[in-house]
Design an enzyme around this catalytic site. Structure first.
Site, PDB file in Angstrom:
ATOM      1  CG  ASP A  75     -15.072  10.053  34.307  1.00 20.01           C
ATOM      2  OD1 ASP A  75     -15.021   9.584  33.139  1.00 20.01           O
ATOM      3  OD2 ASP A  75     -16.122  10.461  34.831  1.00 20.01           O
ATOM      4  CG  ASP A  84     -17.786   2.837  34.960  1.00 17.27           C
ATOM      5  OD1 ASP A  84     -16.639   3.259  34.721  1.00 17.27           O
ATOM      6  OD2 ASP A  84     -18.792   3.147  34.290  1.00 17.27           O
ATOM      7  NE  ARG A 131     -14.149   4.906  33.955  1.00 12.53           N
ATOM      8  CZ  ARG A 131     -15.020   5.907  33.823  1.00 12.53           C
ATOM      9  NH1 ARG A 131     -15.793   5.977  32.750  1.00 12.53           N
ATOM     10  NH2 ARG A 131     -15.149   6.812  34.767  1.00 12.53           N
ATOM     11  CG  ASP A 153     -17.050   5.889  29.149  1.00 14.34           C
ATOM     12  OD1 ASP A 153     -17.181   4.654  29.209  1.00 14.34           O
ATOM     13  OD2 ASP A 153     -17.293   6.648  30.103  1.00 14.34           O
ATOM     14  CG  ASP A 162      21.446 -18.954 -40.338  1.00 16.91           C
ATOM     15  OD1 ASP A 162      21.207 -19.614 -39.314  1.00 16.91           O
ATOM     16  OD2 ASP A 162      20.723 -18.986 -41.353  1.00 16.91           O
ATOM     17  CD  GLU A 200      22.746 -23.797 -35.541  1.00 18.02           C
ATOM     18  OE1 GLU A 200      22.148 -22.738 -35.308  1.00 18.02           O
ATOM     19  OE2 GLU A 200      23.180 -24.115 -36.675  1.00 18.02           O
ATOM     20  CG  ASP A 245      15.406 -21.385 -40.077  1.00 17.22           C
ATOM     21  OD1 ASP A 245      15.581 -20.150 -39.973  1.00 17.22           O
ATOM     22  OD2 ASP A 245      16.296 -22.148 -40.487  1.00 17.22           O
TER      23      ASP A 245
END
Length: 1826
Positions: A259, A499, A582, A598, A1388, A1391, A1495
């Site tokens: 206890d 208990d 308990r 407890d 530039d 492409e 652009d």
């Protein structure tokens, strides 16, 4: 309930005094002896029995790891002399927890004889000659081992000649039919010295090895040590273990029922559990060890890892239990000690209790006020205060006079009543007469006696002097049953709470004290509380029927439970009732539940309750919980509220507090309090889920499963779960994440590796296998359902009596595979033994392929309420069903639409009013998804009709949904995988076209047989390639950096690949989450000569990338959008294919993981998104060559992608400065004037450009006479620290009347693109910018006429050829040396662009099909064919190896092929790094160049679209990017241009550029105010250039992004997934620009981090929320993220000067007061300075008011060294800083001057004056003390 007569403060003071006293004693010992905590020989030890002096023994001490030492002096007083007297080894260490005295090899036993069979081993053990530790050693022992079951091994060691006490367990028995094998374990007997090894048979892993230490077996001291296979230990009890997994660093845990308060110490508590579980590894394999011994003991856990048992009686009776999972070990243990009971259903309701209500009236007031608030609440307790003078079987006739009617009062409202009984019986009479219970006990001889066996032992408990029932005595049991039955007739109750049964007494031993003998004072006392055997209990020599109390003390609570169980059966008959005890012992769970004792109202105890519950789950006691809100002390509202939240998920859910403290029942806090609302909310959820919880208890009872389950039981393969003990599971499927700390609303939570749904919001979590910061406001707890679960539910009510009458339901959470399963156990909830009698219903639920099956496995009970499953909620349903059917037997009905509810945002399907009767089988089905969204377009061309559709073998069906295709593929249209075979490195197999369908395009022949190759490139990347094995087709010649060898270890791969046969498709799954991230098993796969199509499902709607096209949002809109990709001179516009081609995307999964996919194909293509979600690729040639990158973070995706395509180029430092350009400078003087004006305005500015107007008639390499002064101007600019870049287009004029070396040498070197020889030997002529010689251009004519009349014929270099690269280098070289200097090149029109379509005259030679293919993607001017504004597709080029290719295949690579020769030429000619900026790009271009976004137009929408463009190019591996600031086309408006200057100041490539015919828009072209605002924002840019340069380096070295989407850093915040009007520089600088006209404030999101306003240095105090930010015209919002260090320099007019300034630091402290950052520095323009180690690389870290630097690498030239400048610490706090010091190695500390602003919390440290070399380490410390 323990005895408590002190206040909380008094207890604290006593503990503090005790701690100080102990410390003082230890200090005295240390000072006196020099040995920590060791008593000297001269000190007097605790008296021990006289020992016979042993013969002289020399210890044999072997070398061993410190962690394997077995303590030879577990008692106190160790010294070298005493150690050697025990024949042990003495080796002191500087660690006091490690034994200095440890066992030698002299100790132990040897096997003298043995006998074994297939299932048993018997042996006799003889003690070796060695000194005794505590006397009375037993010389000869018997060893008995029995392989009892496949997974259970028992071995017992005892006295060979004399019986000893053994635990008389109710359940543990030898199996009736022992197994004969095979066994999952192997037992090895080691003979000299004796030991055993237990191995797992499958792995040969040694699990339990006792050879590490000697066996000690004396009459009152038994010791056994065992080395274990893993340090993952769980269990042993009962204690408060602050964490679930044990600390193995020499921790000793006593076990002896007591206890005591569970206050966090290491002392023994109420129960006795010598059982632990050991998780071996990530396989989940585990084992348990149970010592069946009830004597006082201690267990030491040490780092070996190992355990040492020391017990002071009985025998060593071990059980080793094996399991493939931790859960399986618990099942084995409970099979051994007894499976848990199923409490009655009402016991799972919420319960209220307290010690000392004071009266029954107060009890009723408590009941009523909680009823009044409609709190779900089933049970009320009374503690000992209901009794008369705390005497059992009595009640207070005054204060509790109506107690006999109280149970009826509770029952009227469907509630229950429980009372307490303690074991101790008062020996005093009652107030008004004799105490008959005592008298009857006396008559039955029911009491524990003193040592004489006759005299009842007297102790003291609550009622005063008491006797103690001996529950091991049959006559006592009968007395106890009779007393309970008698009292029940007087006071009705529904269950019993027992208990104080450890057994507890308030005096030591007895009223007479305890005799001096070896039972009360044994030779060795384990490390129990108080170190006294009879402290707070009975004398150890007391007598019980089972034996001496010394042996059976820890069985007291167990025996009381067994006796109480008999009483409950007698009193309640067929009703189940339950017991709450308990004190407990293994096996008690078969009869009872337990609470954790407890505790107190504090935040530690709410935390520690979780490990406690998890441990009792291991112990076979699943009905477990802690006192909610705490037993002792007053509970704050916050603590009680948080405890009520988590307590709602304790299996035993009871709010209980102690005498003298204020009430803490929920209603006490107020009906409208947050506590009440929160409590009701979660208790209603609890009651809703009680059918699930009840089913879990059935599984615990039937199979031994845990109920409250550790995360590691389910996710043992994830190491992160092994230590999780602040979260827990209900079973496998409900994750509870409580708040366990004060004042917080955020919890660090771990989300295991599964799909999870938020129970309350029903939304799927976006993360898994990750620690998250979970937001849990004051009224919230984290509650998540695991995907794959089907949870039975019931509509809640205020008690289970009423809720059990309500309709049932199901919550279904789908897993990754859209499956789920679950079950329901149901009985009447009250009757005893329903399982064994069969009086129950057991239903099984499965969901697969949109079909829910309810199958009744057992039907032995009919509920009187006619319960039905009414509502079913399914989480994770990806689309709304069209219909739902319910089948029962041969009857099928369709659910009305009113009963079908679907939430598309949450993906939740709700089926209402089903009416499925419990106990019957059903099938509920719904169609998969809306069929329209599953359509894949069979006729993507225009003008489809039914006839054309059916001619392709496709389905024609009109849809009323917009954009849904009416012509779509049948489900099996495509290819069929005949025999897909895989290996450790991938797959290779052939597929064949499904010829039942015609080819869709007659002009493009289908390829009937294809080869599929899937390669496991690495753990995070894979490749799948589909091609024609019979005829070689064009493949992209772009080199990739692929791993040298595939990843053949499946465990290292993040993905799993599956192949579907028909229709053929590849599925890629992320193994960590199960998410399917690629699934091409869809109809429509087509592979023909000039048309290839493949579709895949997507794991979510979140897709980013594909380009180059202007996108209106960063995240793609998946609502039937198609995007074409074909490189073209096309200004940005919606759905206009632009300059580059990037067939790469990043996808976010719902789990917040990310992946990337590249299609390496350079033909014209398009991609279509549809809301399925799915993606369709269509390309016009080549092959399918996919690469996938698994991340899992967005940033890692980019890093993995650039690792393969090549890391980005590191631009020259100066190229990060501001740049100016325009198309339309009339002469060089205009440029000179601009430079002068910019310098005068002091606007930072590094680079000046010249566009094509510097050229004579736009001819490359020819200077116009109007710019004759440009070379000298450039020289002057460069002399003042500026840089110059000029433009080059690829097209070369071929019509010159004067010698034009570039063309002539190009013809000579055969560098220009021509027709195929079979068509013509001529150059394929186009027209671009160069004009005819000797003409005057009339600009008043329309464009096409100007092109026809004035533009010369232009030839296009074929840059694939090596000869072309050399020609190009030579032309650049000559221009640099003969005409003018430059520092970078701008290319530039590559492409390639032409102003005519195909060729001059627009008549392309050869087959027209290449210019007008069978399928045209939705390109700009698609009606004019692929040749529009470029070359004829039949034009021929030659790869570097001489392979001829059509321009049709390589058109999109032209800019790519142009870039590297330009970069190489720049480096070769200038000898420096410089920068190349290119317009057309393809994957890998970023290795050599940056890119501008083309652009654009001077329009407001271009501002935010530029952010999207930059973020996309970050994905594409091109971080040096930006848009033309203020716009290229059209006239810029002032406000827009100013806002664009602010935004553009944070473009990596920051250039203001506009077009011909528009007014100037440079910063000095407007007014002084504009110039000042531009200067201010560019000064910020220049200040932060060291940070930007470091980011550029990290991109170059590691592939990180520079312009970074917020989602890359904050992917767990879903709001960031859609943000594209803000961006980050790296991880630490947040830019929130103004992007709209007329605004003076902007709305911006501040992610979940600490943020500082850059302008004020002050923390903004807002996070994870959208904020309105003031934004006047001269302001841009910038925020620095806490936790980062940013390097900075004072800005100057250009970087040549700014680079010379000292290097300052911004230290933005994070939440924890720490920060980190780095700096890369080199000469700024040297070639390969990183690769050549010619650089400085530094790391900075701030923590606890200290900033340190670390030099990671220093190869910097002395000329480039810098000194440390001003350090700004943000978030330094409001407490005044009083000192700052600089420390450097080898030098004295130096005080620095500083300025601290307590309001902004900015600390400015002036380090510049110290001239500290930056490349040398330093430490700066600041302090609030002088």
């Amino acid at each position: 309930m323990g005895k408590r007569k002190f206040s909380g403060l008094e207890i604290i003071l006593m503990v503090m005094f005790l701690a100080v006293s102990i410390a003082a004693v230890a200090l005295v010992v240390l000072l006196a002896t020099g040995e920590p905590g060791v008593i000297t020989d001269e000190e007097t030890p605790t008296p021990t029995p006289t020992l016979t002096p042993p013969p002289e023994v020399v210890p044999q001490c072997r070398d061993m790891a410190v962690g394997e030492r077995v303590d030879c002096f577990p008692d106190s007083g160790a010294s070298q002399r005493k150690c050697l007297e025990r024949g042990c080894c003495w080796k002191p260490l500087d660690e006091t927890n490690v034994p200095w005295c440890f066992f030698s090899e002299n100790h132990g036993y040897n096997v003298t004889s043995d006998h074994s069979s297939s299932t048993k081993i018997e042996a006799i053990l003889k003690r070796k000659t060695a000194p005794s530790l505590f006397g009375a050693d037993i010389e000869e022992l018997s060893f008995h081992a029995e392989m009892q079951t496949q997974n259970r091994l028992r071995f017992k060691i005892t006295d060979a000649h004399k019986a000893r006490f053994e635990v008389p367990h109710e359940h543990v028995k030898r199996p009736t039919n022992p197994s004969t094998g095979p066994f999952n374990y192997k037992l090895e007997l080691v003979k000299e010295p004796f030991g055993i090894r237990v191995l797992r048979e499958s792995t040969k892993t040694v699990l339990f090895d006792t050879t590490m230490g000697p066996l000690v077996f004396a009459d009152q001291y038994l010791q056994l040590s065992a080395k274990l296979s893993s340090d993952n230990l769980y269990g042993l009890g009962e204690h408060v273990h602050q964490h679930f997994r044990h600390d193995t660093n020499w921790r000793t845990w006593p076990i002896f029922t007591r206890d005591a308060f569970p206050n966090g110490g290491t002392h023994n508590l109420y129960g006795h559990y010598p059982f632990f579980l050991c998780l071996e590894d990530q396989s989940g394999r585990s084992f348990g060890v149970f010592l069946m011994n009830s004597n006082a003991m201690e267990v030491t856990i040490q780092p070996a890892p190992a355990v040492t048992y020391r017990t002071i009686g009985g025998v060593l009776d071990f059980y080793i239990l094996l399991g493939d999972t931790p859960e399986a070990v618990v099942q084995e243990f409970t099979e051994l000690v007894g499976r848990p009971t199923i409490p009655p259903y009402w016991a799972f309701g919420f319960q209220l209790s307290r010690w000392d209500y004071g009266s029954l009236d107060e009890v009723k007031r408590t009941v009523e006020r909680n009823r009044d608030i409609d709190l779900p609440y089933d049970t009320q307790y009374t503690d000992i205060d209901y009794m008369e003078d705390k005497k059992d079987f009595t009640y207070d006739l005054l204060k509790f006079r109506d107690l006999p009617q109280f149970a009826d009062y509770m029952h009227e409202k469907g509630q229950k009543y429980i009372l307490i009984l303690d074991p101790a019986i008062a020996i005093t009479p009652r107030q008004n007469g004799p105490y008959h219970s005592l008298d009857r006990g006396n008559a039955s001889n029911a009491w524990i006696t003193e040592a004489d066996g006759k005299t009842a032992l007297i102790g003291e408990v609550w009622p005063g002097l008491t006797v103690f029932p001996d529950y091991t005595n049959p006559s006592c049991i009968q007395w106890w049953v009779d007393e309970i039955e008698r009292f029940y007739k007087e006071v009705k109750h529904d269950a019993i709470w027992i208990d104080m049964n450890e057994v507890a007494s308030f005096i030591k031993g007895s009223a007479k004290g305890c005799p001096d003998n070896t039972l009360n004072y044994p030779p060795f006392t384990p490390n129990i509380l108080d170190k006294q055997m009879y402290s707070k209990t009975l004398c150890m020599d007391a007598k019980q029927t089972w034996g001496n109390h010394y042996d059976v003390h820890s069985l007291y609570g167990y025996s009381m439970t067994l006796a109480t169980d008999q009483a409950v059966k007698k009193v309640f008959g067929t009703s189940r009732s339950f017991i709450l005890t308990r004190s407990s012992f293994p096996g008690v769970g078969k009869f009872s539940g337990h609470w954790l004792g407890d505790n107190a109202a504090n935040w530690n105890d709410i935390k520690w309750a979780i490990p406690g519950m998890l441990e009792f789950g291991l112990f076979g006691v699943p009905y477990i919980g802690a006192d909610i809100c705490g037993f002792f002390d007053d509970s704050s509202e916050e603590l009680c509220r948080r405890w009520m939240q988590v307590g709602a998920f304790y299996p035993f859910s009871r709010n209980h507090n102690a005498q003298g403290y204020r009430p803490q029942d929920p209603a006490f806090y107020g009906a409208n309090s947050l506590l009440v609302q929160s409590s009701k909310h979660y208790l209603n959820i609890r009651y809703t889920l009680l059918p699930y919880l009840y089913t879990l208890f059935y599984n615990a009872h039937a199979s031994g499963d845990t109920v409250v389950r550790p995360m590691m039981h389910e996710f043992y393969s994830d190491r992160n779960t092994w230590t999780v003990d602040r979260q827990f599971l209900w079973g496998a499927h409900l994750l509870i994440t409580p708040v366990l700390d004060p004042g917080v609303d955020r919890v660090t939570a771990y989300i295991p590796d599964a799909v999870w749904y938020n129970y309350e919001t029903e939304e799927r979590l976006s993360v898994r296998k990750r620690v998250i910061d979970m937001h849990l406001p004051a009224d919230k707890l984290g509650l998540h359902i695991r995907g794959g679960a089907i949870l039975p539910t019931q509509r809640p009510n205020v008690t289970t009596t009423y809720s059990r009458r309500n309709p049932m339901g199901l919550i279904i959470a789908l897993d990754d595979n859209k499956k789920a399963s679950g079950e329901l156990f149901w009985d009447d909830g009250d009757s005893r033994d329903t399982v064994s009698s069969g009086a129950y219903v057991h239903c099984q639920f499965t969901l697969d392929k949109n079909a829910l099956t309810i199958r009744v496995l057992h039907n032995g009970y009919t509920d009187p309420n006619g319960l039905k499953f009414e509502d079913v909620t399914i989480l994770g349903v990806s689309a709304q069903p069209q219909s739902v059917t319910v089948s029962q037997g041969n009857t099928t009905t369709t659910l009305p639409q009113s009963s079908v509810q679907y939430d598309p945002r949450k993906e939740v399907l709700r089926l209402k009013g089903l009416g499925l009767l419990m106990g019957m089988d059903y099938l509920v089905m719904w169609d998969e998804v809306i069929a329209d969204l599953e359509r894949f377009d069979c006729y993507p061309e225009e003008h489809s009709d039914e006839a054309k559709c059916r001619a392709r073998g496709c389905i024609w069906q009109v849809s009323h949904l917009p954009s849904v295709p009416w012509c779509y593929y049948p489900k099996d249209y495509g290819y069929i995988a005949k025999s897909a075979g895989n290996s450790t490195s991938g797959w290779s197999f052939d597929i064949e076209r499904n010829t039942m369908y015609p080819g869709p395009r007659s002009r493009s022949a289908d390829i009937e047989r294809l080869r599929v190759e899937i390669s496991y490139l690495s753990g995070h990347s894979l490749r799948f390639k589909i091609y024609d094995p019979a005829t070689k087709r064009y493949e992209v010649p772009v080199p990739l950096q692929l791993p040298a060898a595939p990843e053949t270890d499946e465990a290292k791969r993040m993905y799993e690949v599956r192949v579907e046969q028909q229709p053929f498709g590849i599925k890629v799954l992320r193994k960590s989450t199960g998410t399917v991230i690629w699934d091409s098993a869809l109809p429509g796969f087509t592979f023909s000569d000039l048309f290839i199509q493949v579709s895949t499902r997507l794991p979510s709607d979140y897709v980013y990338g594909f380009g180059e096209t202007e996108h209106p949002s960063y995240r793609h809109d998946l609502n039937w959008h198609t995007w074409g990709m074909f490189a073209k001179d096309q200004p940005p516009g919606y759905k206009m294919n632009c300059y580059g081609v990037h067939p790469f995307y990043m996808g976010l999964e719902k789990t917040a993981d990310a992946h990337g996919v590249l299609l390496l194909n350079s033909n014209a293509m398009d991609v279509t998104f549809q809301p399925t979600p799915a993606l369709t690729y269509r390309t016009l040639g080549g092959i399918l060559d996919f690469f996938m990158f698994m991340g899992p973070t967005p940033e890692q995706v980019v890093q993995q992608y650039t690792e393969m395509i090549g890391r980005p180029v590191l631009p020259a430092y100066w190229s990060l400065g501001f740049q100016l350009c325009r198309y339309g400078y009339t002469n060089d003087q205009e440029i000179a004037d601009l430079y002068g004006n910019m310098t005068a305005a002091k606007i930072p500015y590094d680079v000046q450009y010249a566009d094509i107007d510097y050229m004579e008639r736009q001819l490359d390499f020819v200077l116009d006479k109007e710019f004759s002064g440009l070379p000298s101007l450039v020289d002057r600019l460069r002399g003042e620290g500026m840089r110059f870049i000029f433009i080059l287009d690829p097209a070369i004029s071929g019509n010159e009347t004067e010698p034009y070396p570039a063309f002539l040498r190009g013809v000579q070197d055969d560098v220009f693109i021509k027709w195929p020889a079979e068509l013509s030997s001529d150059i394929v002529w186009g027209k671009v910018w160069p004009d005819f010689p000797n003409v005057t251009v009339d600009n008043s004519l329309d464009w096409d006429t100007q092109v026809e009349l004035f533009r010369s014929y232009a030839a296009f270099p074929d840059f694939f050829r090596k000869s072309t690269a050399e020609w190009w280098r030579r032309e650049i070289h000559d221009f640099y040396h003969d005409t003018m200097k430059f520092d970078g090149l701008w290319i530039d029109m590559n492409e390639p662009a032409s102003f005519v379509h195909g060729t001059v005259g627009e008549k392309c030679l050869g087959l027209e099909i290449y210019d007008f293919p069978p399928y045209m993607p939705p390109l700009e001017s698609k009606h004019l064919g692929l040749k529009h504004k470029t070359l004829c597709m039949n034009s021929q080029q030659f790869l570097s190896d001489g392979t001829p290719v059509k321009h049709y295949d390589v058109h999109n690579l032209y800019g790519w092929s142009h870039t590297k020769p330009t970069y190489d030429a720049l480096l070769n000619v200038t000898g420096k790094r410089g920068i190349v900026v290119t317009r057309s790009t393809y994957p890998t271009s970023g290795q050599w160049a940056g890119h501008w976004l083309g652009d654009n137009t001077a329009a407001w929408d271009q501002l935010y679209k530029s952010i999207i463009g930059m973020m996309e190019f970050s994905l594409f591996g091109i971080p040096y990017t930006g848009a033309d600031i203020c716009g290229f086309f059209n006239k810029a408006e002032r406000e827009m241009c100013l806002r664009w200057m602010q935004l553009g100041a944070f473009y990596p490539f920051s250039r203001n550029h506009n077009g011909l015919g528009n007014r100037r828009q440079d910063p000095v072209a407007w007014d002084d105010e504009f110039a000042a605002a531009s200067r201010d924002v560019l000064n910020i840019r220049y200040t932060l250039l060291p940070y930007l340069y470091t980011l550029m380096f990290e991109a170059h070295a590691y592939g990180s992004t520079v312009v970074r989407p917020l989602l890359h850093e904050f992917v767990n915040e879903r709001v960031t997934w859609d943000i594209h009007r803000q961006f980050l520089w790296g991880p630490a600088l947040l830019i929130t620009p103004a992007l709209d006209q007329g605004v003076t404030e902007v709305s911006g999101y501040l992610p979940d981090a600490r943020w500082y306003d850059y302008h004020t240095a002050k923390a903004v105090g807002q996070r994870a929320e959208t904020v309105i930010m003031p934004t006047p015209l001269n302001h841009i919002n910038l925020h620095v993220r806490g936790g980062y260090v940013l390097p900075w320099q004072k800005p100057e007019n250009n970087t040549f000067y700014s680079r010379k300034n000292p290097m300052g630091l911004i230290v933005a402290l994070g939440d924890g007061g720490s920060a980190q950052g780095s700096l890369f520095w080199d000469d700024g323009e040297g070639i390969d300075t990183y690769e050549k180690n010619q650089h400085l690389w530094m790391a900075f870290a701030a923590n606890t008011a200290t900033l340190t630097s670390e030099v990671k690498h220093n190869g910097l030239s002395p000329a480039d060294h810098l000194t440390l400048g001003e350090v700004k610490v943000w978030g330094a706090g409001r407490v005044a800083i009083r000192s700052v010091t600089l420390s450097t190695p080898g030098s004295a500390d130096v005080s620095l001057t500083f300025k601290h602003d307590p309001q902004t919390e900015e600390l400015i440290i002036h380090a510049t004056d110290q001239s500290h070399p930056l490349h040398q380490p330093f430490t700066i410390h600041w302090s609030t003390s002088a």
